[in-house]
Design an enzyme around this catalytic site. Structure first.
Site, short mmCIF file in Angstrom:
data_model
loop_
_atom_site.label_atom_id
_atom_site.label_comp_id
_atom_site.label_asym_id
_atom_site.label_seq_id
_atom_site.Cartn_x
_atom_site.Cartn_y
_atom_site.Cartn_z
N GLU A 187 0.81 -1.23 0.00
CA GLU A 187 0.00 0.00 0.00
C GLU A 187 0.84 1.27 0.00
OE1 GLU A 187 -0.70 -2.73 1.67
OE2 GLU A 187 -2.85 -3.10 1.69
N1 COA Z 1 -6.21 -3.81 -9.07
C1 COA Z 1 -6.63 -3.69 -10.33
N2 COA Z 1 -6.09 -4.37 -11.34
C2 COA Z 1 -5.10 -5.22 -11.06
C3 COA Z 1 -4.63 -5.40 -9.74
C4 COA Z 1 -5.23 -4.64 -8.73
N3 COA Z 1 -4.87 -4.77 -7.43
N4 COA Z 1 -3.63 -6.31 -9.77
C5 COA Z 1 -3.50 -6.69 -11.05
N5 COA Z 1 -4.38 -6.03 -11.83
C6 COA Z 1 -4.56 -6.14 -13.28
C7 COA Z 1 -3.38 -5.54 -14.02
O1 COA Z 1 -3.52 -4.15 -14.14
C8 COA Z 1 -3.50 -6.28 -15.34
O2 COA Z 1 -4.50 -5.67 -16.11
P1 COA Z 1 -4.33 -5.55 -17.73
O3 COA Z 1 -4.41 -6.98 -18.19
O4 COA Z 1 -5.50 -4.73 -18.13
O5 COA Z 1 -2.98 -4.93 -17.96
C9 COA Z 1 -4.02 -7.66 -14.94
O6 COA Z 1 -4.59 -7.50 -13.64
C10 COA Z 1 -2.93 -8.70 -14.82
O7 COA Z 1 -1.90 -8.16 -14.03
P2 COA Z 1 -0.35 -8.42 -14.35
O8 COA Z 1 0.44 -7.52 -13.47
O9 COA Z 1 -0.11 -8.33 -15.81
O10 COA Z 1 -0.26 -9.96 -13.91
P3 COA Z 1 0.96 -10.79 -13.33
O11 COA Z 1 0.45 -12.19 -13.19
O12 COA Z 1 2.19 -10.54 -14.09
O13 COA Z 1 1.20 -10.21 -11.83
C11 COA Z 1 0.51 -9.46 -9.64
C12 COA Z 1 0.23 -10.39 -10.83
C13 COA Z 1 -0.61 -9.67 -8.66
C14 COA Z 1 1.86 -9.84 -8.99
C15 COA Z 1 0.57 -7.99 -10.14
O14 COA Z 1 -0.59 -7.74 -10.94
C16 COA Z 1 0.61 -6.96 -9.06
O15 COA Z 1 1.65 -6.71 -8.49
N6 COA Z 1 -0.54 -6.28 -8.77
C17 COA Z 1 -0.60 -5.16 -7.85
C18 COA Z 1 -0.97 -5.71 -6.51
C19 COA Z 1 -0.96 -4.69 -5.41
O16 COA Z 1 -0.03 -3.94 -5.17
N7 COA Z 1 -2.07 -4.73 -4.67
C20 COA Z 1 -2.27 -3.92 -3.53
C21 COA Z 1 -3.59 -3.24 -3.63
S1 COA Z 1 -3.93 -2.31 -2.18
#
Ligand code: COA
Length: 260
Positions: A136
């Site tokens: 966060e």
């Molecule tokens: N909110 C909204 N969308 C999200 C998301 C979130 N918390 N986490 C992932 N997504 C979306 C990405 O934007 C992406 O969308 P797109 O296909 O339109 O580009 C899709 O999900 C796939 O994500 P991607 O990062 O390409 O997948 P990955 O398998 O390589 O990685 C994670 C997965 C979870 C490691 C990575 O998405 C990530 O780090 N997400 C952020 C998580 C985070 O910080 N959450 C805290 C929220 S308070």
């Protein structure tokens, strides 16, 4: 009941709840929060269900709150922001106080609120390689509503490091700091979850619910303030039908009625 964002599978005494929004790594928006809470309420009142397994469809358990949804909150007023945040807080509390034990099946990623679900559950089991993180602060926000559950699992020392750096860490470290109970190779994850479920099915359903209430009550009070509660708890449960059956079964060298 049909859900859009989650999936419920029933298997006798075991209910499997799947976060089902794999295209965004099961990030939760308002609808998922509402559905998950509704589902847990439904299971709470279902006498057939004794154990709940919470997992995620696709490549990751849960990427936390949907950042599109959180970002869009800038156009809502303070009251609506409070209402949405309250709904989120209610979800974590519903997981935490579920009278049926919740085993969390964690793979891929458990970030932000996803790590919060892990912390609020009873027995989280993760696969090696799972990314955990309280990311966060890197997004300029706070692990606010999840913090009570996370602090209870990992303590202040680890929280100071991980809440402040927002760094990601792996399942082995998550186990070391007490966020998950076990870390196993991905191919063993379902077996490890199954093992936990089988152990839980040996326990009295009412006794498990009372044991959860006991932990909640006892964890943060002075010993002397707890005597009345703990004395009443044991005095009541040992004369209850379940307590009597459990003790009788042991003495008669047989399994209790609830054991499968
Ligand atoms: N909110 C909204 N969308 C999200 C998301 C979130 N918390 N986490 C992932 N997504 C979306 C990405 O934007 C992406 O969308 P797109 O296909 O339109 O580009 C899709 O999900 C796939 O994500 P991607 O990062 O390409 O997948 P990955 O398998 O390589 O990685 C994670 C997965 C979870 C490691 C990575 O998405 C990530 O780090 N997400 C952020 C998580 C985070 O910080 N959450 C805290 C929220 S308070």
């Amino acid at each position: 009941m049909n859900y859009e964002r989650i999936e419920l599978e029933r298997d006798g005494p075991v209910a499997r709840v799947w976060l089902n929004r794999p295209e965004v790594r099961n990030a939760f928006d308002g609808l998922m929060v509402t559905e998950l809470r509704k589902c847990l309420f439904e299971l709470k009142d279902d006498d057939e269900v004794r154990v709940i397994v919470l997992g995620g469809r696709g490549v990751a358990f849960c990427a936390g709150a949907d950042l599109q949804w959180m970002k869009a909150m800038a156009s809502a007023g303070h009251d609506e922001n409070l209402r949405e945040a309250q709904a989120l807080a209610d979800l974590f509390f519903t997981v935490y106080e579920s009278p049926k034990p919740i085993v969390c099946r964690v793979h891929g990623a458990a970030l932000g609120g996803g790590a919060g679900l892990v912390a609020a559950s009873d027995i989280p089991v993760a696969s090696f390689g799972t990314q955990f993180g309280f990311t966060e602060v890197r997004l300029g926000i706070l692990p606010a509503v999840i913090s009570p559950y996370v602090l209870r699992k990992i303590g202040e020392s680890a929280a100071r490091e991980l809440f402040l750096t927002g760094e990601r860490f792996e399942a082995v470290k998550a186990q070391e700091i007490g966020l998950v109970r076990a870390a196993v190779p991905i191919e063993d994850l379902d077996g490890a979850v199954y093992g936990r479920v089988q152990e839980l099915l040996k326990s009295g359903p009412k006794a498990m619910a009372e044991a959860k209430a006991l932990i909640r009550e006892v964890a943060f009070q002075r010993v002397e303030d707890l005597q009345r509660y703990t004395v009443e708890a044991i005095a009541e449960i040992r004369v209850s039908p379940e307590g009597q059956e459990g003790m009788r079964a042991f003495l008669e060298k047989r399994k209790p009625g609830w054991a499968l």
